[in-house]
Design a protein around this motif. Sequence first.
Motif, short mmCIF file in Angstrom:
data_model
loop_
_atom_site.label_atom_id
_atom_site.label_comp_id
_atom_site.label_asym_id
_atom_site.label_seq_id
_atom_site.Cartn_x
_atom_site.Cartn_y
_atom_site.Cartn_z
N SER A 146 32.27 62.87 -15.61
CA SER A 146 31.11 61.95 -15.63
C SER A 146 31.55 60.50 -15.54
CB SER A 146 30.34 62.11 -16.94
OG SER A 146 29.66 63.29 -16.91
N ASN A 195 25.46 65.31 -10.14
CA ASN A 195 25.44 66.71 -10.60
C ASN A 195 23.98 67.19 -10.73
OD1 ASN A 195 24.49 65.66 -12.98
ND2 ASN A 195 26.40 65.97 -14.14
N ALA A 196 23.83 68.43 -11.19
CA ALA A 196 22.49 69.04 -11.22
C ALA A 196 21.53 68.22 -12.09
CB ALA A 196 22.61 70.47 -11.74
N GLN A 197 22.06 67.51 -13.08
CA GLN A 197 21.20 66.70 -13.96
C GLN A 197 20.97 65.29 -13.40
OE1 GLN A 197 24.07 68.37 -15.33
NE2 GLN A 197 22.64 70.09 -15.57
#
Length: 441
Positions: free
Chosen positions: A362, A384-386
């Motif tokens: 991150s 990312n997916a979030q």
Amino acid sequence: MWKRAPFSLTRYPKNVKVLVIGGGGREHALAWRLARGASITRVYVTPGNPGMANVAECVPLENATPEEYLGLAERLGVDFTVVGPEAPLVAGVVDLFRQCGKPIVGPTKAAANLEGSKVFSKEIMNSAGIPTARYTIAESEAEALAALPRFELPVVLKADGLAAGKGVIVAKTRDEASDGVRALFSGQLAGDAGRVVVIEDFLPGREVSFIVLTDGETVVPLAPTQDHKAVHDGDEGPNTGGMGAFCADNILTGAETQEVLDRVIAPTIRAMAQRGTPFSGFLYAGLMMTEKGIQVLEFNARLGDPECQTLMHRMNSDWGAVLYRAATGRLAGVTIGWDAAPSVCVVAAAHGYPGQVRTGDSISGVRDAEAGGAVVFQAGTRLNAQGGLVTAGGRVLGVTASGVDLRAAMNRAYLGMEQIRFEGIHFRRDIGAKGLARRPV
Ligand code: AMP
Ligand code: GLY
């Protein structure tokens, strides 16, 4: 040569749309500068990266064929295309666009061979009398091992083909040299690119990246820049694609610039035209300023990365208009303006780079870095997916800034870098320091 459309400034099309091919820091910087120019209304980048979202529209297309790029350019209705990385050039994207009458900035496949094959570039340099290191070519491990004793230490080994900056070994001992030969010929270091190897004399000196934009006839020089290839401070450790760069007026004197144009760039452009493979696009001469004068280490057929980030930050011309003229073979009369303030780009690399890279860490602090006056050009990043920004490649991003002098530009870039956080981050702390040691001009 391709057919030229008649051109005048009044015929510059309105509502110009441009497509940039690539997805790294160089392409982020290109898109950022294009978006600021008065003459561009829309910038598309393929595949792009998350950092470009506020300056361009990213269109996903990974490792596409020339036909797929052409299809995309037609679908988007762009007026011209700019190619960032070498791979699409070597695949022939410019040849196909030209055949179909679509303006594009870049060299043809045959001309891109100046970068695609170190053997070819050495042959061009030799035939055109361009100063370069003494060398020999080895086509087998046995041939290379037999040639090594003819070279003093350190000795330089180069994979013939494209190797993303990792196909060059500077061997300081005989053991390092023979291990390097084995690593190249086994395919372990550079895959098939290392099946033919150039062995050459080591040239001590100061490296300079000298890049020009050309339409095959007119040459428009960009400001000289300096890259930092080794991974650690003080030029220690293995070579990378580039850990940082700066662009300042004291890199070359006016006389040195003229000498590079006369002794390196002009003969190269002439030799390529004489071979029936005229060079257009960005011609990048990697120079070594030695005690015995200017020597060429290599040619690239594109803008350097991270040199491009410092160039785009410092340039104050309408870049879209310049590139459109390059794409349509009308560079005559064009000059490029540069801010007096020098610029610096410091690259943040991921855990393991330039070896096995870890991804998915991150990233935070991009906004804070920019709030302090730096521009963060993203490279190996993805969402990312979030929707969080994470690392996705070796060179993750480049914090770029300018200042009243080189010291001020460095301070601002490093202040920005202090805000950036991700697991495994590493960057050099001495980007620009070589420029501080040189006299001002
Ligand atoms: P190249 O891809 O040919 O530019 O090589 C990568 C890097 O290796 C260069 O940027 C230099 O730092 C170094 N290098 C390449 N060739 C030589 C040479 N003949 N002498 C000294 N250093 C070299
Ligand atoms: N920074 C060196 C290169 O782009 O080849």
